[in-house]
Design a protein around this motif. Structure first.
Motif, PDB file in Angstrom:
ATOM      1  N   ASN A   3       4.801 -10.199  -9.271  1.00 28.76           N
ATOM      2  CA  ASN A   3       5.977 -10.421  -8.427  1.00 28.76           C
ATOM      3  C   ASN A   3       5.593 -10.421  -6.954  1.00 28.76           C
ATOM      4  O   ASN A   3       6.092 -11.241  -6.177  1.00 28.76           O
ATOM      5  CB  ASN A   3       7.046  -9.359  -8.692  1.00 28.76           C
ATOM      6  CG  ASN A   3       7.691  -9.498 -10.046  1.00 28.76           C
ATOM      7  OD1 ASN A   3       7.588 -10.531 -10.697  1.00 28.76           O
ATOM      8  ND2 ASN A   3       8.337  -8.446 -10.492  1.00 28.76           N
ATOM      9  N   ILE A   4       4.716  -9.516  -6.574  1.00 25.99           N
ATOM     10  CA  ILE A   4       4.252  -9.461  -5.183  1.00 25.99           C
ATOM     11  C   ILE A   4       3.516 -10.755  -4.839  1.00 25.99           C
ATOM     12  O   ILE A   4       3.716 -11.330  -3.770  1.00 25.99           O
ATOM     13  CB  ILE A   4       3.371  -8.224  -4.944  1.00 25.99           C
ATOM     14  CG1 ILE A   4       4.215  -6.957  -5.084  1.00 25.99           C
ATOM     15  CG2 ILE A   4       2.701  -8.284  -3.573  1.00 25.99           C
ATOM     16  CD1 ILE A   4       3.409  -5.673  -5.135  1.00 25.99           C
ATOM     17  N   THR A   5       2.678 -11.232  -5.755  1.00 25.35           N
ATOM     18  CA  THR A   5       1.961 -12.491  -5.546  1.00 25.35           C
ATOM     19  C   THR A   5       2.943 -13.627  -5.280  1.00 25.35           C
ATOM     20  O   THR A   5       2.760 -14.421  -4.351  1.00 25.35           O
ATOM     21  CB  THR A   5       1.089 -12.828  -6.777  1.00 25.35           C
ATOM     22  OG1 THR A   5       0.138 -11.787  -6.970  1.00 25.35           O
ATOM     23  CG2 THR A   5       0.365 -14.145  -6.598  1.00 25.35           C
ATOM     24  N   ALA A   6       3.999 -13.700  -6.085  1.00 25.27           N
ATOM     25  CA  ALA A   6       4.986 -14.771  -5.938  1.00 25.27           C
ATOM     26  C   ALA A   6       5.702 -14.701  -4.593  1.00 25.27           C
ATOM     27  O   ALA A   6       5.903 -15.723  -3.933  1.00 25.27           O
ATOM     28  CB  ALA A   6       5.996 -14.710  -7.087  1.00 25.27           C
ATOM     29  N   ASN A  17      -2.935 -10.404   3.637  1.00 28.09           N
ATOM     30  CA  ASN A  17      -1.931 -10.196   4.681  1.00 28.09           C
ATOM     31  C   ASN A  17      -1.223  -8.855   4.563  1.00 28.09           C
ATOM     32  O   ASN A  17      -0.496  -8.464   5.471  1.00 28.09           O
ATOM     33  CB  ASN A  17      -0.896 -11.320   4.646  1.00 28.09           C
ATOM     34  CG  ASN A  17      -1.489 -12.654   4.977  1.00 28.09           C
ATOM     35  OD1 ASN A  17      -1.827 -13.424   4.080  1.00 28.09           O
ATOM     36  ND2 ASN A  17      -1.662 -12.944   6.254  1.00 28.09           N
ATOM     37  N   ILE A  18      -1.431  -8.147   3.461  1.00 28.38           N
ATOM     38  CA  ILE A  18      -0.772  -6.854   3.263  1.00 28.38           C
ATOM     39  C   ILE A  18      -1.481  -5.802   4.109  1.00 28.38           C
ATOM     40  O   ILE A  18      -2.696  -5.653   4.056  1.00 28.38           O
ATOM     41  CB  ILE A  18      -0.771  -6.452   1.781  1.00 28.38           C
ATOM     42  CG1 ILE A  18       0.053  -7.453   0.970  1.00 28.38           C
ATOM     43  CG2 ILE A  18      -0.222  -5.029   1.599  1.00 28.38           C
ATOM     44  CD1 ILE A  18       0.017  -7.227  -0.522  1.00 28.38           C
ATOM     45  N   SER A  40      -7.907  -4.432  -8.371  1.00 24.24           N
ATOM     46  CA  SER A  40      -8.387  -5.766  -8.750  1.00 24.24           C
ATOM     47  C   SER A  40      -7.738  -6.868  -7.916  1.00 24.24           C
ATOM     48  O   SER A  40      -8.235  -7.995  -7.890  1.00 24.24           O
ATOM     49  CB  SER A  40      -8.152  -6.011 -10.244  1.00 24.24           C
ATOM     50  OG  SER A  40      -6.780  -6.198 -10.514  1.00 24.24           O
ATOM     51  N   TYR A  41      -6.649  -6.568  -7.234  1.00 23.91           N
ATOM     52  CA  TYR A  41      -5.967  -7.563  -6.408  1.00 23.91           C
ATOM     53  C   TYR A  41      -6.475  -7.596  -4.970  1.00 23.91           C
ATOM     54  O   TYR A  41      -6.154  -8.526  -4.227  1.00 23.91           O
ATOM     55  CB  TYR A  41      -4.456  -7.315  -6.402  1.00 23.91           C
ATOM     56  CG  TYR A  41      -3.799  -7.787  -7.671  1.00 23.91           C
ATOM     57  CD1 TYR A  41      -3.186  -9.028  -7.722  1.00 23.91           C
ATOM     58  CD2 TYR A  41      -3.807  -7.008  -8.822  1.00 23.91           C
ATOM     59  CE1 TYR A  41      -2.582  -9.483  -8.879  1.00 23.91           C
ATOM     60  CE2 TYR A  41      -3.218  -7.452  -9.991  1.00 23.91           C
ATOM     61  CZ  TYR A  41      -2.607  -8.688 -10.014  1.00 23.91           C
ATOM     62  OH  TYR A  41      -2.023  -9.138 -11.170  1.00 23.91           O
ATOM     63  N   PHE A  42      -7.215  -6.594  -4.567  1.00 24.95           N
ATOM     64  CA  PHE A  42      -7.727  -6.531  -3.204  1.00 24.95           C
ATOM     65  C   PHE A  42      -9.243  -6.664  -3.248  1.00 24.95           C
ATOM     66  O   PHE A  42      -9.943  -5.752  -3.676  1.00 24.95           O
ATOM     67  CB  PHE A  42      -7.307  -5.225  -2.528  1.00 24.95           C
ATOM     68  CG  PHE A  42      -5.820  -5.115  -2.367  1.00 24.95           C
ATOM     69  CD1 PHE A  42      -5.178  -5.752  -1.320  1.00 24.95           C
ATOM     70  CD2 PHE A  42      -5.062  -4.398  -3.270  1.00 24.95           C
ATOM     71  CE1 PHE A  42      -3.798  -5.676  -1.176  1.00 24.95           C
ATOM     72  CE2 PHE A  42      -3.688  -4.306  -3.143  1.00 24.95           C
ATOM     73  CZ  PHE A  42      -3.057  -4.954  -2.087  1.00 24.95           C
TER      74      PHE A  42
END
Length: 83
Positions: A3-6, A17-18, A40-42
């Motif tokens: 959801n954050i990706t979207a 950008n976070i 895994s997202y960063f």
């Protein structure tokens, strides 16, 4: 995280950008699992982060993640929302 990706994509942003996240967990026993997925997202330089345990979340969720993203986090400029 999907959801954050979207939401980021809709604004032309990425996880780079976070600048700050807050993770709310209903059970800190899950912290290690959450930490592995979150990490895994960063790819590099993860943002500042707070993680807290809460008694309950809306709709029976076990985790909620709040993020603050900046369109140009390396500019060093902050936006004053009080003006």
């Amino acid at each position: 995280m999907d959801n954050i990706t979207a939401v980021l994509r809709a604004e032309g942003l990425t996880f780079e950008n976070i600048v700050k996240t807050t993770i709310f967990l209903t059970n800190l026993v899950e912290f290690q699992t959450v930490n592995e997925v979150y990490g895994s997202y960063f790819k590099s330089d993860p943002p500042a982060r707070s993680t807290v345990q809460v008694p309950a979340l809306p709709k029976g969720a076990n985790i909620e993640i709040e993020v603050i993203a900046m369109a140009n986090p390396t500019s060093g400029k902050a936006i004053n929302t009080w003006e």
